[in-house]
Enzyme design. Structure first.
Site, mmCIF file in Angstrom:
data_model
loop_
_atom_site.group_PDB
_atom_site.id
_atom_site.type_symbol
_atom_site.label_atom_id
_atom_site.label_comp_id
_atom_site.label_asym_id
_atom_site.label_seq_id
_atom_site.Cartn_x
_atom_site.Cartn_y
_atom_site.Cartn_z
ATOM 1 N N CYS A 113 28.957 26.944 44.637
ATOM 2 C CA CYS A 113 28.814 27.846 43.595
ATOM 3 C C CYS A 113 28.337 27.162 42.634
ATOM 4 O O CYS A 113 27.675 27.622 41.642
ATOM 5 C CB CYS A 113 30.385 28.222 43.302
ATOM 6 S SG CYS A 113 31.219 28.757 45.041
ATOM 7 N N HIS A 253 31.442 31.533 36.705
ATOM 8 C CA HIS A 253 30.951 31.989 38.295
ATOM 9 C C HIS A 253 31.842 32.744 37.882
ATOM 10 O O HIS A 253 33.340 32.428 37.604
ATOM 11 C CB HIS A 253 30.913 30.300 38.656
ATOM 12 C CG HIS A 253 31.150 31.028 40.058
ATOM 13 N ND1 HIS A 253 31.120 31.535 40.858
ATOM 14 C CD2 HIS A 253 32.167 30.438 40.924
ATOM 15 C CE1 HIS A 253 31.539 31.436 42.028
ATOM 16 N NE2 HIS A 253 32.308 30.534 42.527
ATOM 17 N N ASN A 283 33.236 37.331 44.804
ATOM 18 C CA ASN A 283 32.826 36.094 44.716
ATOM 19 C C ASN A 283 31.527 35.793 45.650
ATOM 20 O O ASN A 283 31.127 35.649 46.895
ATOM 21 C CB ASN A 283 34.150 34.460 44.836
ATOM 22 C CG ASN A 283 33.179 33.193 45.065
ATOM 23 O OD1 ASN A 283 31.584 33.364 44.819
ATOM 24 N ND2 ASN A 283 34.221 32.842 44.522
HETATM 25 O O1 UT7 Z 1 34.125 30.276 44.298
HETATM 26 C C1 UT7 Z 1 34.438 29.184 44.724
HETATM 27 C C2 UT7 Z 1 36.050 29.293 45.769
HETATM 28 N N1 UT7 Z 1 36.848 29.707 45.761
HETATM 29 C C3 UT7 Z 1 38.056 30.179 45.336
HETATM 30 O O2 UT7 Z 1 37.266 29.807 43.381
HETATM 31 C C4 UT7 Z 1 38.686 30.425 44.371
HETATM 32 C C5 UT7 Z 1 40.089 29.870 44.171
HETATM 33 N N2 UT7 Z 1 41.395 30.279 44.069
HETATM 34 C C6 UT7 Z 1 41.984 31.614 44.560
HETATM 35 O O3 UT7 Z 1 40.985 32.356 43.421
HETATM 36 C C7 UT7 Z 1 43.631 32.202 44.375
HETATM 37 O O4 UT7 Z 1 43.849 31.062 44.731
HETATM 38 C C8 UT7 Z 1 43.385 32.906 45.391
HETATM 39 C C9 UT7 Z 1 42.844 34.727 45.266
HETATM 40 C C10 UT7 Z 1 42.483 32.562 46.479
HETATM 41 C C11 UT7 Z 1 45.129 33.098 46.649
HETATM 42 O O5 UT7 Z 1 45.540 33.575 44.765
HETATM 43 P P1 UT7 Z 1 47.297 32.974 44.607
HETATM 44 O O6 UT7 Z 1 47.440 33.078 43.434
HETATM 45 O O7 UT7 Z 1 46.833 30.929 44.642
HETATM 46 O O8 UT7 Z 1 48.279 33.224 46.119
HETATM 47 P P2 UT7 Z 1 48.764 32.274 47.254
HETATM 48 O O9 UT7 Z 1 46.791 31.306 47.827
HETATM 49 O O10 UT7 Z 1 49.087 31.366 46.257
HETATM 50 O O11 UT7 Z 1 48.563 33.045 48.422
HETATM 51 C C12 UT7 Z 1 50.678 33.692 47.752
HETATM 52 C C13 UT7 Z 1 50.751 34.768 49.008
HETATM 53 C C14 UT7 Z 1 51.012 33.247 50.049
HETATM 54 O O12 UT7 Z 1 51.917 34.144 51.314
HETATM 55 P P3 UT7 Z 1 53.073 33.236 51.579
HETATM 56 O O13 UT7 Z 1 52.601 32.210 51.889
HETATM 57 O O14 UT7 Z 1 53.303 32.871 50.082
HETATM 58 O O15 UT7 Z 1 53.697 33.775 52.417
HETATM 59 C C15 UT7 Z 1 49.569 34.518 51.207
HETATM 60 O O16 UT7 Z 1 49.501 34.040 52.218
HETATM 61 O O17 UT7 Z 1 49.841 35.500 49.447
HETATM 62 C C16 UT7 Z 1 49.519 35.783 50.436
HETATM 63 N N3 UT7 Z 1 48.097 36.411 50.589
HETATM 64 C C17 UT7 Z 1 47.983 37.233 50.497
HETATM 65 N N4 UT7 Z 1 48.582 38.318 50.263
HETATM 66 C C18 UT7 Z 1 47.511 39.355 50.712
HETATM 67 C C19 UT7 Z 1 46.697 35.483 50.351
HETATM 68 N N5 UT7 Z 1 45.796 35.995 50.585
HETATM 69 C C20 UT7 Z 1 46.323 37.614 50.848
HETATM 70 C C21 UT7 Z 1 45.613 38.466 50.848
HETATM 71 N N6 UT7 Z 1 46.458 39.808 50.670
HETATM 72 N N7 UT7 Z 1 44.183 38.699 50.823
#
Ligand code: UT7
Length: 337
Positions: A113, A253, A283
């Site tokens: 990115c 980004h 993204n």
């Molecule tokens: O371009 C550069 C590369 N990428 C990024 O910049 C991405 C950076 N990261 C993010 O944007 C965020 O961390 C995410 C959007 C990927 C995730 O959000 P978060 O608030 O950090 O959530 P998390 O990873 O802590 O997950 C919380 C919960 C988890 O469940 P448990 O383990 O608490 O039961 C995940 O499994 O949300 C779950 N989860 C989802 N639930 C519903 C993860 N993806 C999803 C989904 N729908 N699509």
């Protein structure tokens, strides 16, 4: 050293729109979760058979036309992508052939990115030293090709698209004022595609295990992104010898609205002084900054003499930022009314 800046931009998004509800139909996810945690409502998906070079070539042609140039005027093509058409030849070479840039050298760079801003820094070096006159920098991705349709942690986040910019000499006092590029290879595991390279050549087994798909530890990338945005912004402003108050427009980004909000707080800049299109494009990795930049310019939000900061971060881990005073014209050219 010559003053160097962006003199033309273009972008292209595939027509096919994929909404959050598409994923909610077959995955354990909801439109509410995706919008609340990311800000993404929909993204674009390349048509079957449409590859990264196809998207990149259209964006490139638009950028060349916008710069008032012809493909033959381009001396070098740099394509930033993590989803090349194939391992080799480079996507830049494929684009060179598609657009008929017969006088251009061509190569790809891999900085995820951050890749487009890395590319701008290389273009800046070429033009500043007089080695080349017109360098085309493209950010293009078909991320849908490396996403596991059943992995809710990644498939909802990314989209396909391309953006491009022509980098040439501009009038003294405008153009790129500073770059800050960085990498922390110790964080390479948090966002990667394992199979298909020399470490893990693609086999029936790697295919069965889905190793050809992108894997991400989202939380780790999120923490890194917010931390590094603050650090690289501070560094690049200091190098350009300006302060946050001097910044007219921010092109961050487009990964997550919460990360963009953090960037806005860092720059103490209002939401109308930035482009947010992650809600409709998701993204798009290396394509996200040039697409947003093109939208900012074409919508008239970025004006001549605007002080712009572009900032990216991503797999590698990598980061890159630049300060550019937008001249809106090539060196010696009259500003159009
Ligand atoms: O371009 C550069 C590369 N990428 C990024 O910049 C991405 C950076 N990261 C993010 O944007 C965020 O961390 C995410 C959007 C990927 C995730 O959000 P978060 O608030 O950090 O959530 P998390 O990873 O802590 O997950 C919380 C919960 C988890 O469940 P448990 O383990 O608490 O039961 C995940 O499994 O949300 C779950 N989860 C989802 N639930 C519903 C993860 N993806 C999803 C989904 N729908 N699509």
């Amino acid at each position: 050293m010559k003053a160097v800046g962006i003199v033309g931009t273009g972008s292209y998004l595939p027509e096919n729109i994929v909404t959050n509800n598409h994923f909610a139909e077959y995955l354990d996810t909801t439109d509410e979760w995706i919008v609340e945690r990311t800000g993404i409502k929909e993204r674009r998906k390349a048509a079957p058979g449409q590859a990264t070079s196809d998207l990149g070539a259209i964006a490139a042609q638009k950028a060349i036309e916008d710069a008032g140039l012809k493909p033959e005027d381009i001396d070098m093509i740099i394509t930033a992508t993590v989803t090349p058409d194939m391992l080799f030849p480079s996507t830049a070479c494929l684009i060179q052939n598609k657009i008929g840039a017969v006088n251009a050298g061509a190569f790809d760079i891999s900085a995820a990115c951050s890749g487009f801003v890395y590319g701008l820094s290389i273009a800046n070096g070429y033009v500043a030293t007089g080695m080349y006159k017109n360098v085309l920098v493209i950010g293009a991705e078909v991320l849908s090709a490396v996403l596991d349709p059943y992995d809710r942690r990644t498939v909802v986040l990314f989209g396909d698209g391309a953006g491009a910019a022509v980098v040439s000499e501009v009038d003294e006092g405008s153009g790129f004022l500073a770059f800050d590029l960085g990498a922390d290879g110790s964080g390479g595991d948090v966002l990667k595609v394992n199979a298909g390279g020399s470490r893990m050549p693609a086999t029936e087994d790697t295919f069965k295990q889905g190793e050809h798909y992108a894997k991400m530890e989202g939380k780790e990338v999120f923490k890194f992104a917010v931390r590094i945005l603050g650090l690289t912004s501070k560094k690049v402003l200091a190098k350009a010898n300006i302060s946050t108050e001097d910044v007219d427009f921010l092109v961050p980004h487009q990964a997550n609205i919460r990360i963009v909000d953090a960037a806005l707080r860092t720059f103490k800049i209002a939401k109308d002084k930035t482009i947010i299109n992650l809600d409709i494009y998701g993204n798009t990795s290396g394509a996200s900054i040039p697409i947003a930049l093109d939208e900012g310019l074409k919508s008239g939000k970025i004006k001549e003499q605007s002080m712009i900061v572009m900032v990216g971060f991503g797999a590698g881990l990598t980061w890159a930022s630049t300060v550019m005073k937008y001249s809106g014209k090539k060196k010696g050219e009259q500003i159009s009314a």
